[in-house]
Design a protein around this motif. Sequence first.
Motif, PDB file in Angstrom:
ATOM      1  N   ASN A 217      -4.839  86.431 -30.304  1.00  0.00           N
ATOM      2  CA  ASN A 217      -6.172  86.264 -29.718  1.00  0.00           C
ATOM      3  C   ASN A 217      -6.039  85.562 -28.375  1.00  0.00           C
ATOM      4  OD1 ASN A 217      -8.737  84.844 -29.126  1.00  0.00           O
ATOM      5  ND2 ASN A 217      -9.432  85.813 -31.028  1.00  0.00           N
ATOM      6  N   ASP A 218      -6.563  86.228 -27.304  1.00  0.00           N
ATOM      7  CA  ASP A 218      -6.421  85.668 -25.956  1.00  0.00           C
ATOM      8  C   ASP A 218      -7.101  84.312 -25.820  1.00  0.00           C
ATOM      9  OD1 ASP A 218      -5.004  87.845 -25.241  1.00  0.00           O
ATOM     10  OD2 ASP A 218      -6.644  88.867 -24.212  1.00  0.00           O
ATOM     11  N   VAL A 219      -8.291  84.178 -26.406  1.00  0.00           N
ATOM     12  CA  VAL A 219      -9.025  82.900 -26.298  1.00  0.00           C
ATOM     13  C   VAL A 219      -8.253  81.787 -26.984  1.00  0.00           C
ATOM     14  CG1 VAL A 219     -11.153  81.691 -26.905  1.00  0.00           C
ATOM     15  CG2 VAL A 219     -11.250  84.075 -26.147  1.00  0.00           C
ATOM     16  N   THR A 220      -7.804  82.082 -28.190  1.00  0.00           N
ATOM     17  CA  THR A 220      -7.015  81.078 -28.927  1.00  0.00           C
ATOM     18  C   THR A 220      -5.743  80.741 -28.165  1.00  0.00           C
ATOM     19  OG1 THR A 220      -7.858  81.941 -31.013  1.00  0.00           O
ATOM     20  CG2 THR A 220      -5.883  80.567 -31.119  1.00  0.00           C
ATOM     21  N   GLY A 221      -5.129  81.762 -27.554  1.00  0.00           N
ATOM     22  CA  GLY A 221      -3.902  81.539 -26.783  1.00  0.00           C
ATOM     23  C   GLY A 221      -4.137  80.625 -25.602  1.00  0.00           C
ATOM     24  N   ARG A 222      -5.267  80.865 -24.877  1.00  0.00           N
ATOM     25  CA  ARG A 222      -5.559  79.994 -23.734  1.00  0.00           C
ATOM     26  C   ARG A 222      -5.804  78.552 -24.172  1.00  0.00           C
ATOM     27  NH1 ARG A 222      -8.337  84.644 -21.976  1.00  0.00           N
ATOM     28  NH2 ARG A 222     -10.339  83.857 -22.758  1.00  0.00           N
ATOM     29  N   LEU A 223      -6.492  78.375 -25.299  1.00  0.00           N
ATOM     30  CA  LEU A 223      -6.751  77.020 -25.816  1.00  0.00           C
ATOM     31  C   LEU A 223      -5.437  76.322 -26.197  1.00  0.00           C
ATOM     32  CD1 LEU A 223      -9.911  77.658 -28.035  1.00  0.00           C
ATOM     33  CD2 LEU A 223      -9.807  76.358 -25.897  1.00  0.00           C
ATOM     34  N   LEU A 224      -4.560  77.093 -26.838  1.00  0.00           N
ATOM     35  CA  LEU A 224      -3.259  76.511 -27.223  1.00  0.00           C
ATOM     36  C   LEU A 224      -2.419  76.162 -25.989  1.00  0.00           C
ATOM     37  CD1 LEU A 224      -2.336  78.797 -30.255  1.00  0.00           C
ATOM     38  CD2 LEU A 224      -2.826  76.336 -30.344  1.00  0.00           C
TER      39      LEU A 224
ATOM     40  N   LYS B 241      -3.611  75.239 -23.058  1.00  0.00           N
ATOM     41  CA  LYS B 241      -4.168  73.983 -22.519  1.00  0.00           C
ATOM     42  C   LYS B 241      -3.690  72.786 -23.326  1.00  0.00           C
ATOM     43  CE  LYS B 241      -8.423  75.791 -20.428  1.00  0.00           C
ATOM     44  NZ  LYS B 241      -9.914  75.767 -20.480  1.00  0.00           N
ATOM     45  N   LYS B 242      -3.676  73.017 -24.655  1.00  0.00           N
ATOM     46  CA  LYS B 242      -3.230  71.926 -25.532  1.00  0.00           C
ATOM     47  C   LYS B 242      -1.768  71.572 -25.257  1.00  0.00           C
ATOM     48  CE  LYS B 242      -3.600  70.650 -30.410  1.00  0.00           C
ATOM     49  NZ  LYS B 242      -3.959  71.137 -31.776  1.00  0.00           N
ATOM     50  N   MET B 243      -0.930  72.603 -25.017  1.00  0.00           N
ATOM     51  CA  MET B 243       0.487  72.373 -24.701  1.00  0.00           C
ATOM     52  C   MET B 243       0.625  71.633 -23.373  1.00  0.00           C
ATOM     53  SD  MET B 243       3.680  72.630 -25.401  1.00  0.00           S
ATOM     54  CE  MET B 243       3.979  73.900 -26.642  1.00  0.00           C
ATOM     55  N   HIS B 244      -0.192  72.006 -22.383  1.00  0.00           N
ATOM     56  CA  HIS B 244      -0.136  71.336 -21.077  1.00  0.00           C
ATOM     57  C   HIS B 244      -0.473  69.851 -21.204  1.00  0.00           C
ATOM     58  CE1 HIS B 244      -0.348  70.950 -16.732  1.00  0.00           C
ATOM     59  NE2 HIS B 244      -1.522  70.332 -16.867  1.00  0.00           N
ATOM     60  N   ALA B 245      -1.531  69.555 -21.983  1.00  0.00           N
ATOM     61  CA  ALA B 245      -1.905  68.151 -22.194  1.00  0.00           C
ATOM     62  C   ALA B 245      -0.804  67.400 -22.936  1.00  0.00           C
ATOM     63  CB  ALA B 245      -3.216  68.082 -22.973  1.00  0.00           C
ATOM     64  N   HIS B 246      -0.163  68.109 -23.868  1.00  0.00           N
ATOM     65  CA  HIS B 246       0.907  67.479 -24.648  1.00  0.00           C
ATOM     66  C   HIS B 246       2.115  67.162 -23.784  1.00  0.00           C
ATOM     67  CE1 HIS B 246       2.648  66.306 -28.417  1.00  0.00           C
ATOM     68  NE2 HIS B 246       3.692  67.103 -28.232  1.00  0.00           N
TER      69      HIS B 246
ATOM     70  N   TYR C  84       5.544  63.363 -31.280  1.00  0.00           N
ATOM     71  CA  TYR C  84       5.368  64.323 -30.190  1.00  0.00           C
ATOM     72  C   TYR C  84       6.126  65.611 -30.485  1.00  0.00           C
ATOM     73  CZ  TYR C  84       6.185  66.574 -25.710  1.00  0.00           C
ATOM     74  OH  TYR C  84       6.276  67.511 -24.698  1.00  0.00           O
ATOM     75  N   GLN C  85       7.350  65.489 -30.981  1.00  0.00           N
ATOM     76  CA  GLN C  85       8.180  66.661 -31.263  1.00  0.00           C
ATOM     77  C   GLN C  85       7.543  67.529 -32.353  1.00  0.00           C
ATOM     78  OE1 GLN C  85      10.791  66.933 -29.293  1.00  0.00           O
ATOM     79  NE2 GLN C  85      11.343  68.960 -30.059  1.00  0.00           N
ATOM     80  N   ARG C  86       6.989  66.890 -33.383  1.00  0.00           N
ATOM     81  CA  ARG C  86       6.356  67.654 -34.475  1.00  0.00           C
ATOM     82  C   ARG C  86       5.143  68.429 -33.959  1.00  0.00           C
ATOM     83  NH1 ARG C  86       7.329  62.824 -37.397  1.00  0.00           N
ATOM     84  NH2 ARG C  86       5.144  62.202 -37.141  1.00  0.00           N
ATOM     85  N   ILE C  87       4.329  67.740 -33.132  1.00  0.00           N
ATOM     86  CA  ILE C  87       3.134  68.406 -32.591  1.00  0.00           C
ATOM     87  C   ILE C  87       3.539  69.565 -31.684  1.00  0.00           C
ATOM     88  CG2 ILE C  87       1.132  68.098 -31.073  1.00  0.00           C
ATOM     89  CD1 ILE C  87       0.965  65.200 -32.119  1.00  0.00           C
ATOM     90  N   GLN C  88       4.544  69.367 -30.853  1.00  0.00           N
ATOM     91  CA  GLN C  88       4.990  70.429 -29.944  1.00  0.00           C
ATOM     92  C   GLN C  88       5.489  71.639 -30.727  1.00  0.00           C
ATOM     93  OE1 GLN C  88       7.415  69.298 -26.577  1.00  0.00           O
ATOM     94  NE2 GLN C  88       8.636  71.150 -26.753  1.00  0.00           N
ATOM     95  N   GLN C  89       6.253  71.384 -31.783  1.00  0.00           N
ATOM     96  CA  GLN C  89       6.766  72.495 -32.587  1.00  0.00           C
ATOM     97  C   GLN C  89       5.625  73.277 -33.235  1.00  0.00           C
ATOM     98  OE1 GLN C  89       9.461  70.503 -35.237  1.00  0.00           O
ATOM     99  NE2 GLN C  89      11.133  70.430 -33.729  1.00  0.00           N
ATOM    100  N   ARG C  90       4.584  72.557 -33.684  1.00  0.00           N
ATOM    101  CA  ARG C  90       3.438  73.220 -34.312  1.00  0.00           C
ATOM    102  C   ARG C  90       2.690  74.092 -33.301  1.00  0.00           C
ATOM    103  NH1 ARG C  90       1.173  69.039 -36.407  1.00  0.00           N
ATOM    104  NH2 ARG C  90      -0.549  68.727 -34.927  1.00  0.00           N
ATOM    105  N   ILE C  91       2.466  73.563 -32.076  1.00  0.00           N
ATOM    106  CA  ILE C  91       1.770  74.333 -31.043  1.00  0.00           C
ATOM    107  C   ILE C  91       2.581  75.580 -30.675  1.00  0.00           C
ATOM    108  CG2 ILE C  91       0.921  74.306 -28.665  1.00  0.00           C
ATOM    109  CD1 ILE C  91       0.402  71.305 -29.007  1.00  0.00           C
TER     110      ILE C  91
END
Length: 501
Positions: free
Chosen positions: A265-272, A274-279, A249-256
Motif C-alpha cells: 500500500n503506497d499510503v502505508t509505505g509513505r507513512l512507514l 516518514k517513521k523511518m526518517h524520524a527514527h 532503537y535496533q528493535r524498532i528499526q528492524q520492525r519498520i
Amino acid sequence: MLQLQHLTITHQKDLQTLIRDLNLVVNPGDKLALIGEEGTGKSTLLKALLNPRLIAGYTIMEGTITNRFSRTGYLPQNIAPVDLDRSLSNYLYHDIDYDSFDFNLFYQMAELFQFDTNRFDDHEQLVRNLSGGEKLKLQLLKILASGPDLLLFDEPSSDLDLESLQWLEKFVKRTDKTVIFISHDEELLTNTATAILHLELLKKRQEARASYFHGDYRSYRQQRRERFERQLQLANKEREEHAKKSQKYQRIQQRIEHELRKTKNDVTGRLLAKKMHAHQAQKGRLNKEAEQFTEIPQDMDTIDLFFSDIQALPASKVILKWEARELVSGQKVDWQIRGQDKLVITGQNGIGKTLLLKQVLEELRTRTDLSLGYMPQNDEEILDAHQTALSFLSDVASPEKARTFLASLQFTRQEVGHTVLDLSGGQKAKLFLAKMVLEGNNVLILDEPTRHFSPTSQPLIRQLLKDYPGCIISVSHDRSFIKEIGNTIYQLDQKYLRKIQ
C-alpha cells in the motif's frame, strides 16, 4: 608566597608536555609534597621553581613563576660528583657567601643535628664516604646557614636509613620554613605534608594531569579513590543506559524495515518511510549522546601482576642455615630461613646489607630445588644496556605473552621497544617483578624493592608481596614495607645480624 600561573612545561626532545596550564599558590609554612611516577616532571618542576634557566636547555616553559620568598635553599637528588670528591672542610667552605652565611646559626644547627663540629675542619674524609644521613645533614647545615625561607628538596629520603629518615621527618614537620619536596616515602608524606601536588601522564603517557589537594596525604588518597569510583560509576551508568536505548532503537528499526518490505500500500509505505526518517534522526541524537559520555577514568595505580602459578615451598623446608657465618663485611650471622618466611633486613647505610643479600644469593644459586628471583638495588647489575623491555622477558615468555604483560603494566608500544636503560626506575622495578611472576620463582631476594615506585603504587606492590606464597629475603628502609611484609625483622650492626622481631 610562591605563585604559578598557567605554567606549561614541554620536553624539547619529543615535545611531550609534562605540565599543562598549572595554577598554584604556595603559602608561607606550607609543606607541599610533589608525588608521581618517575618521568612525570617532578624534578624538572622543582628546578624551575629554583631558577627557570636551569631547565631552559631541555624544555619549553610557558606561563609565569612568581617567587616572593626572600631566599631559596635547594637540596638536589644527588650531590654533584665534583663535590663528592671534596673533603668535608673543602665542601663546606669553598663556595659560601660570607656576607650572608650565619656561622652562629651554622654551629647551633650542627649541635641540634648531632653533627660533630670538629669534623668541619677535616681535610681527609671525603664527602662520598659519609653515610646517607650524614650527607643529608651536611647539605642542610650549609643551606640553612644561608637563611632561606623556602626549601626545595628533591627526594631527600631516597638513600636514608631508618634513623635518618625519622630525623628528616621531624625536621620537615617542625621547621617554620616553607618546604616543597619530592618523595616516594609514604610515612614521610603521611606525617609531614600539608598539601599534595600529584603529577601524572595519562592515556599512554600522552596527556599531562596535575592534581592539587590542600590537606594531608591520607585524606588525598581517600579523596582520589572516591573520585575515581564516582567517575567510574557515572561512566558505566551512562554506557549501560545508552546500550539499552540502542537495543530498543535496533528493535524498532528492524520492525519498520520488516513492515516496509511486506506492505504493498503506497499510503502505508509513505507513512512507514516518514517513521523511518524520524527514527534515523533519533539515531543521530544517540550518536551525539555517546560523544558526550563521561570519560572512563584511568587507574594509573593499577599493577596487574599476580603470583598465581607459584609452587610454594613447604613452610618447614630449610632453605638456608648459617651458624656463626662471617660475612664479607665482617659481621657474624646465625639464622635459619624456611620456605615461607618473609624476612626484612634493616640497618645503617654502608653497614653491609647489600653484601649480605649477595652472599645469600650466591649460596642459594647453587640449589637445584629452588626457583630464585632477584631484584638488585643497582639495576645495571643485571640489565644489559642493549636489551629492550620486551627482550628482557623473552627468555621466560613468548613475545605475545610478554607484550600482554607489559601492556598490563602500562608500558606504551614505544616503551616496549626502548632499551632498559632508557626506562624509569619504576618501570625497571616492574620488569623485575614481571619476570619473577613469569618464571614462577618460589624464593625472592629483594634489595629496596619499593624505592622507585610512586607512593600511590606502593600499597599495590606490598599487597602483591603479602599474597606471595613463597619465601622473601629483603632489605628495606621503607617503614610501611617493613610493617606489612616482614614476619621476621633483622637489624645488621657492625658486629652481628640481630633478630629484633
